[in-house]
Design a protein around this motif. Structure first.
Motif, PDB file in Angstrom:
ATOM      1  N   UNK A 111      19.425  33.787  31.056  1.00  0.00           N
ATOM      2  CA  UNK A 111      20.192  32.620  31.531  1.00  0.00           C
ATOM      3  C   UNK A 111      19.440  31.327  31.256  1.00  0.00           C
ATOM      4  N   UNK A 112      18.128  31.338  31.472  1.00  0.00           N
ATOM      5  CA  UNK A 112      17.345  30.120  31.194  1.00  0.00           C
ATOM      6  C   UNK A 112      17.352  29.794  29.706  1.00  0.00           C
ATOM      7  N   UNK A 113      17.220  30.828  28.872  1.00  0.00           N
ATOM      8  CA  UNK A 113      17.210  30.609  27.413  1.00  0.00           C
ATOM      9  C   UNK A 113      18.548  30.045  26.952  1.00  0.00           C
ATOM     10  N   UNK A 114      19.641  30.666  27.354  1.00  0.00           N
ATOM     11  CA  UNK A 114      20.944  30.193  26.877  1.00  0.00           C
ATOM     12  C   UNK A 114      21.294  28.829  27.460  1.00  0.00           C
ATOM     13  N   UNK A 115      20.810  28.526  28.652  1.00  0.00           N
ATOM     14  CA  UNK A 115      21.050  27.193  29.218  1.00  0.00           C
ATOM     15  C   UNK A 115      20.340  26.136  28.385  1.00  0.00           C
ATOM     16  N   UNK A 116      19.109  26.419  27.988  1.00  0.00           N
ATOM     17  CA  UNK A 116      18.361  25.453  27.171  1.00  0.00           C
ATOM     18  C   UNK A 116      18.957  25.294  25.786  1.00  0.00           C
TER      19      UNK A 116
END
Length: 152
Positions: A111-116
């Motif tokens: 989730x953090x990767x795709x948000x960034x």
């Protein structure tokens, strides 16, 4: 399946390559990869792995991770072009789908990767299509982006 017109193969291929590059260059990608591969000891897919000739977890986990990333990038590219999550559920092979489950199990990290990166990751079990066939839409998009998929 959705009635939305699927985007041109070349457009999907180009977007998928960009999406995959952005995810792979994220600072947490190596941790995500390691966590996804660790999950492989929990795999219990009995419908897909037998289709991989001489399947071994030690040899096939890392290549399947790469194929899973490519599959998610293709789905994200179709979603980016159409805004339709059902259309984005393009057909993928069962072993690759199983790997995407291992990836999606790393929910917080992914989730953090795709948000960034601003990527819309698409996967919904009741909408997925594991009827991948050589010569189909997914195959054409994959081949245009990365060349012929591995025979295994």
């Amino acid at each position: 399946m959705s009635q939305v017109q699927l985007p041109e193969v070349s457009a999907v291929a180009g977007a998928a390559k960009r999406i995959l590059h952005n995810i792979q260059t994220d600072p947490e990608f190596s941790a995500f990869r390691a966590a996804s591969l660790e999950y492989s000891s929990d795999w219990q897919c009995f419908t897909g792995f037998p289709v991989v000739d001489r399947w071994t977890l030690e040899l096939d986990a890392a290549p399947l991770f790469e194929e899973g990333m490519r599959a998610l990038a293709l789905k994200a590219a179709v979603f980016e072009a159409t805004g339709d999550d059902q259309a984005a559920e393009v057909a993928i092979a069962v072993p690759v789908d199983e790997m995407t489950h291992a990836m999606l199990a790393q929910a917080q990290l992914f989730a953090r990767i795709v948000a960034r990166t601003g990527v819309g990751i698409i996967h919904q079990t009741d909408q997925e299509h594991t009827d991948y066939r050589s010569g189909g839409y997914t195959h054409a998009c994959y081949r245009t982006a990365w060349g012929e998929p591995p025979a295994r």
